[in-house]
Design an enzyme around this catalytic site. Structure first.
Site, PDB file in Angstrom:
ATOM      1  N   CYS A   1       0.851  -1.194   0.000  1.00 59.72           N
ATOM      2  CA  CYS A   1       0.000   0.000   0.000  1.00 59.72           C
ATOM      3  C   CYS A   1       0.889   1.246   0.000  1.00 59.72           C
ATOM      4  O   CYS A   1       2.041   1.209   0.357  1.00 59.72           O
ATOM      5  CB  CYS A   1      -0.864   0.019   1.256  1.00 59.72           C
TER       6      CYS A   1
ATOM      7  N   ARG B   1       4.150   0.272  -6.969  1.00 65.66           N
ATOM      8  CA  ARG B   1       4.114  -0.702  -5.872  1.00 65.66           C
ATOM      9  C   ARG B   1       2.955  -1.680  -6.019  1.00 65.66           C
ATOM     10  O   ARG B   1       2.838  -2.630  -5.258  1.00 65.66           O
ATOM     11  CB  ARG B   1       3.997   0.029  -4.533  1.00 65.66           C
TER      12      ARG B   1
ATOM     13  N   TRP C   1      -3.136  -2.287  -1.518  1.00 65.90           N
ATOM     14  CA  TRP C   1      -2.834  -3.604  -2.088  1.00 65.90           C
ATOM     15  C   TRP C   1      -3.498  -4.576  -1.121  1.00 65.90           C
ATOM     16  O   TRP C   1      -3.028  -4.749   0.016  1.00 65.90           O
ATOM     17  CB  TRP C   1      -1.313  -3.811  -2.145  1.00 65.90           C
TER      18      TRP C   1
ATOM     19  N   ASN D   1      -0.922   1.106   6.357  1.00 66.24           N
ATOM     20  CA  ASN D   1      -0.159   0.030   5.700  1.00 66.24           C
ATOM     21  C   ASN D   1       0.231  -0.942   6.791  1.00 66.24           C
ATOM     22  O   ASN D   1       0.573  -0.539   7.896  1.00 66.24           O
ATOM     23  CB  ASN D   1       1.145   0.571   5.076  1.00 66.24           C
ATOM     24  N   GLY D   2       0.175  -2.256   6.478  1.00 64.59           N
ATOM     25  CA  GLY D   2       0.623  -3.250   7.456  1.00 64.59           C
ATOM     26  C   GLY D   2      -0.489  -4.225   7.792  1.00 64.59           C
ATOM     27  O   GLY D   2      -1.539  -4.228   7.156  1.00 64.59           O
TER      28      GLY D   2
ATOM     29  N   GLU E   1      12.658 -24.532 -13.862  1.00 64.39           N
ATOM     30  CA  GLU E   1      12.449 -23.121 -13.511  1.00 64.39           C
ATOM     31  C   GLU E   1      13.704 -22.301 -13.785  1.00 64.39           C
ATOM     32  O   GLU E   1      13.638 -21.193 -14.311  1.00 64.39           O
ATOM     33  CB  GLU E   1      12.021 -23.003 -12.055  1.00 64.39           C
TER      34      GLU E   1
ATOM     35  N   LYS F   1      13.828 -19.099 -16.304  1.00 59.81           N
ATOM     36  CA  LYS F   1      14.315 -17.768 -15.905  1.00 59.81           C
ATOM     37  C   LYS F   1      15.351 -17.265 -16.910  1.00 59.81           C
ATOM     38  O   LYS F   1      15.309 -16.137 -17.361  1.00 59.81           O
ATOM     39  CB  LYS F   1      14.939 -17.839 -14.503  1.00 59.81           C
TER      40      LYS F   1
ATOM     41  N   GLU G   1      13.727 -16.482 -20.450  1.00 59.40           N
ATOM     42  CA  GLU G   1      12.762 -15.393 -20.626  1.00 59.40           C
ATOM     43  C   GLU G   1      13.390 -14.013 -20.440  1.00 59.40           C
ATOM     44  O   GLU G   1      12.815 -13.025 -20.883  1.00 59.40           O
ATOM     45  CB  GLU G   1      11.555 -15.568 -19.721  1.00 59.40           C
TER      46      GLU G   1
ATOM     47  N   HIS H   1      19.457 -40.266 -22.465  1.00 59.62           N
ATOM     48  CA  HIS H   1      18.463 -40.646 -23.494  1.00 59.62           C
ATOM     49  C   HIS H   1      18.329 -39.552 -24.543  1.00 59.62           C
ATOM     50  O   HIS H   1      17.238 -39.287 -25.040  1.00 59.62           O
ATOM     51  CB  HIS H   1      17.107 -40.908 -22.819  1.00 59.62           C
TER      52      HIS H   1
ATOM     53  N   LYS I   1       3.307  -9.614 -18.006  1.00 60.64           N
ATOM     54  CA  LYS I   1       3.316 -10.091 -16.621  1.00 60.64           C
ATOM     55  C   LYS I   1       2.149 -11.040 -16.377  1.00 60.64           C
ATOM     56  O   LYS I   1       2.261 -11.983 -15.622  1.00 60.64           O
ATOM     57  CB  LYS I   1       3.245  -8.913 -15.646  1.00 60.64           C
TER      58      LYS I   1
HETATM   59  C1  AGP Z   1       7.233 -16.684 -15.158  1.00 62.17           C
HETATM   60  O1  AGP Z   1       8.484 -16.061 -14.933  1.00 62.17           O
HETATM   61  C2  AGP Z   1       6.514 -16.123 -16.369  1.00 62.17           C
HETATM   62  N1  AGP Z   1       6.348 -14.727 -16.231  1.00 62.17           N
HETATM   63  C3  AGP Z   1       5.254 -16.883 -16.720  1.00 62.17           C
HETATM   64  O2  AGP Z   1       5.643 -18.200 -17.043  1.00 62.17           O
HETATM   65  C4  AGP Z   1       4.168 -16.974 -15.628  1.00 62.17           C
HETATM   66  O3  AGP Z   1       4.615 -17.803 -14.577  1.00 62.17           O
HETATM   67  C5  AGP Z   1       2.914 -17.602 -16.245  1.00 62.17           C
HETATM   68  O4  AGP Z   1       2.444 -16.743 -17.260  1.00 62.17           O
HETATM   69  C6  AGP Z   1       1.807 -17.838 -15.210  1.00 62.17           C
HETATM   70  O5  AGP Z   1       1.417 -16.614 -14.654  1.00 62.17           O
HETATM   71  P1  AGP Z   1       0.487 -16.647 -13.338  1.00 62.17           P
HETATM   72  O6  AGP Z   1       1.280 -17.290 -12.254  1.00 62.17           O
HETATM   73  O7  AGP Z   1       0.183 -15.197 -13.064  1.00 62.17           O
HETATM   74  O8  AGP Z   1      -0.743 -17.442 -13.667  1.00 62.17           O
END
Ligand code: AGP
Length: 597
Positions: free
Chosen positions: A2, A27, A73, A99-100, A470, A474, A477, A493, A592
């Protein structure tokens, strides 16, 4: 998190408050509001973006030279008009922004309601307004101080009273600063909101209060003793402040993980696990974890956790596959949807498919009040705070903690007992992540050595195979380097054909289950001149015989190793991308939240 902004001085307050709120947008928030004092309290608030709330309610047109404002938030209570701040007391004479998290909220709420106070919202913050009303006797500062002595938890607050020309502020665990410019006084939850007006700041410490009047600010502690505070000159520019001094939001969020995990666990891990999951799950015969991207990786780890801890058969599916395969699910299934944003189109569509078929549904979501959170029958909010960087980091580790808690809760609901050792070790994870983050410079040096390679292979076994996936995602992407995660045993394999001196291979090689097998996989890579980066358990020196670079991480129990192992992989991806001068927070082609199919 917040945002709070306050002003008292010679100018109209509304435009100053609005521009301050805009500065805090980064934020993350879901509602906004403002109160201007001008003989009365003019208060406007609503859910939605600041500009929408302004155009709908004319925030900037409110007249008066003193006021406070807030972006929320949501942590307790959905995003809504009544849950937005500011909150007022029963008389409407006192307004607060907060906030908190008030941890003894229920106790205080019962006390206040027993004395006739009526709450209008579902938030913990509102009780502060009623508590101050309870103690108010023509002295706002005294009433605030007496109220805060009753509060357990964290707060950054700003308070006004219709009849008093002052803003009272206070902090405990949630930052709050005072800005000074001649006779004008400002307050904010971070300097970026008021930096355009002044660089002269007073930083409140925990359990300190500030009384802001035109031309004067008094700082006191909760024992009502004056505290002398020096003014500090801010050296940062605006952008640096928004990122807390980090170069990118992603790096800030990687370093926030010890705190974000404490927030995920807060109030949930005691003698028993406290989750808002109804008893119906005890009859579930199967769990299905459904997600996309990084959240799908946490789902893969979740399967190991739920089967290992709760002994419930568990499956994992991509949301995009689940939704179209006419899934055979029924009321005996608990289908869990994992999503940071709570708005991913495929995951939402999969949720609707599961509901249509009568399955029990549960969302593990970070954004409070998001669509998936509202559509699912039950939910666990991860409370990781807003994640701004497109590449998910702190949301991922918070999802893992939520899955551990879910597995523990399922075990108890099915007649089992909490594993004390697991609970104790889970509480130690934030400090262990702090220790891993101290390896930052070593990871940065490794990144410098390998950033030029066009391909990477990430290998892990068991519960750390999804961590390999993962780590590869990272890197892909944000640095646009091709990287692939694989179960280490699968290397022979096919992928082993890729190994040569140009192929860095990242091994997750903790001591414990499968260690010897991983070592033999490393031998195979070494024999083909592969370059090895090993994530190894602290104290493991012999692995240096095989690995070109070793990042040591603290020992923990197998189930919790993903929480530790992913940290150096997040840092490695970050530094490789940063060395390539890419836009780490907004990588090309990515959003995002993927709200389209
Ligand atoms: C992860 O780093 C990516 N930005 C992407 O794979 C993300 O995890 C995926 O789009 C799922 O998003 P969500 O967790 O908001 O559903």
């Amino acid at each position: 998190m917040c945002g709070i902004v306050g002003y008292i001085g010679k100018r109209e307050a509304a435009p100053i408050l609005l521009s301050g709120l805009k500065r805090l947008e980064y934020r993350g928030y879901d509602s906004a509001g403002m109160v201007i004092v001008n003989g009365s309290l003019q208060l406007m608030k609503d859910k939605g973006r600041i500009e929408d709330v302004d155009s709908a309610h004319g925030l900037r047109d409110m007249k008066g030279k003193m006021g406070i404002a807030h972006t929320r938030w949501a942590t307790h209570g959905e995003p809504s008009t009544e849950n937005a701040h500011p909150h007022v007391d029963c008389t409407g004479d006192i307004a607060i922004v907060h906030n908190g998290i008030i941890e003894n909220y229920n106790t205080l709420k019962e006390l206040l309601e027993s004395e006739g106070h009526e709450m209008k919202s579902g938030t913990d913050s509102e009780i502060l307004a009623h508590l101050i009303e309870k103690f108010y006797c023509d002295d706002l500062a005294a009433a605030v101080r007496k109220s805060l002595l009753q509060v357990q938890g964290t707060y950054g607050i700003a308070v006004v009273h219709r009849k008093e020309s002052k803003i009272v502020v206070a902090r405990n665990g949630s930052p709050l600063i005072v800005g000074v410019k001649g006779d004008e006084m400002f307050t904010a939850s971070d300097a970026s909101a008021i930096l355009e007006h002044t660089k002269k700041m007073i930083y409140l410490d925990d359990k300190e209060m500030g009384i802001l009047e035109k031309g004067k600010v008094t700082i006191k502690n909760l024992r009502d003793e004056k505290v002398n505070k020096c003014h500090e000159e801010i050296g940062w520019d605006l952008e640096q402040i928004e990122k807390g001094g980090y170069k990118h939001f992603m790096l800030k969020e990687i370093f926030e993980q010890p705190d974000s995990l404490k927030n995920t666990m807060r109030g949930r891990l005691g003698k028993n696990v406290k989750l808002s999951i109804n008893g119906s799950v005890e009859n579930c015969r199967r769990v299905i974890l459904v997600a996309c991207g990084t959240s799908w990786h946490s789902a893969l780890i979740g399967r190991y956790l739920i089967e290992g801890i709760a002994k419930v058969p568990t499956e994992v599916d991509y949301a995009s596959e689940f939704r179209y395969r006419d899934p055979l699910v029924s009321k005996d299934d608990l289908v869990v949807f994992i999503s940071q944003s709570g708005e991913t189109a495929d995951t939402l569509a999969a949720l609707k498919e599961a509901k249509k078929r009568g399955a029990k549904t549960l969302g593990i979501v970070n954004v409070v009040g998001s669509t998936i959170a509202r559509e699912a029958e039950m939910g666990i909010y991860t409370h990781a705070g807003p994640e701004i960087g497109v590449a998910s980091t702190k949301a991922f580790t918070s999802q893992l903690v939520a899955l551990v808690l879910l597995a523990m809760d399922l075990k108890v609901k099915k007649g089992g007992k909490i594993d004390e050792k697991l609970a104790r070790e889970l509480n130690r994870i934030p400090e262990k992540i702090d220790a891993v983050l101290e390896e930052e410079r070593k990871v940065k040096a490794i990144a410098r050595k390998v950033a030029g390679h066009p391909n990477f292979l990430y290998l892990g076994r068991g519960i750390n195979y999804p961590v390999a996936l993962e780590g590869a995602l990272k890197l892909k992407e944000i640095s646009y380097i091709h990287a692939e995660g694989y179960p280490a045993a699968e290397m022979k394999h096919g992928p082993i054909a890729l190994i040569d001196e140009n192929m860095p291979v990242v091994f997750i090689a903790n001591r414990g289950r499968g260690y010897e097998k991983i070592i033999s996989n490393m031998e195979e890579v070494k024999a083909r001149q592969g370059k090895i980066i090993a994530i190894a358990t602290e104290g493991d020196e012999e692995i240096k015989r095989l690995a070109d670079w070793v990042i040591h991480v603290p020992r923990t129990i197998d189930d919790l190793t993903p929480l530790i192992n992913v940290i150096p992989l997040q840092l490695l991806a970050y530094y490789v991308a940063d060395m390539k001068c890419y836009d780490v927070d907004k990588p090309r082609n990515l959003a995002k939240s993927v709200t389209v199919e």
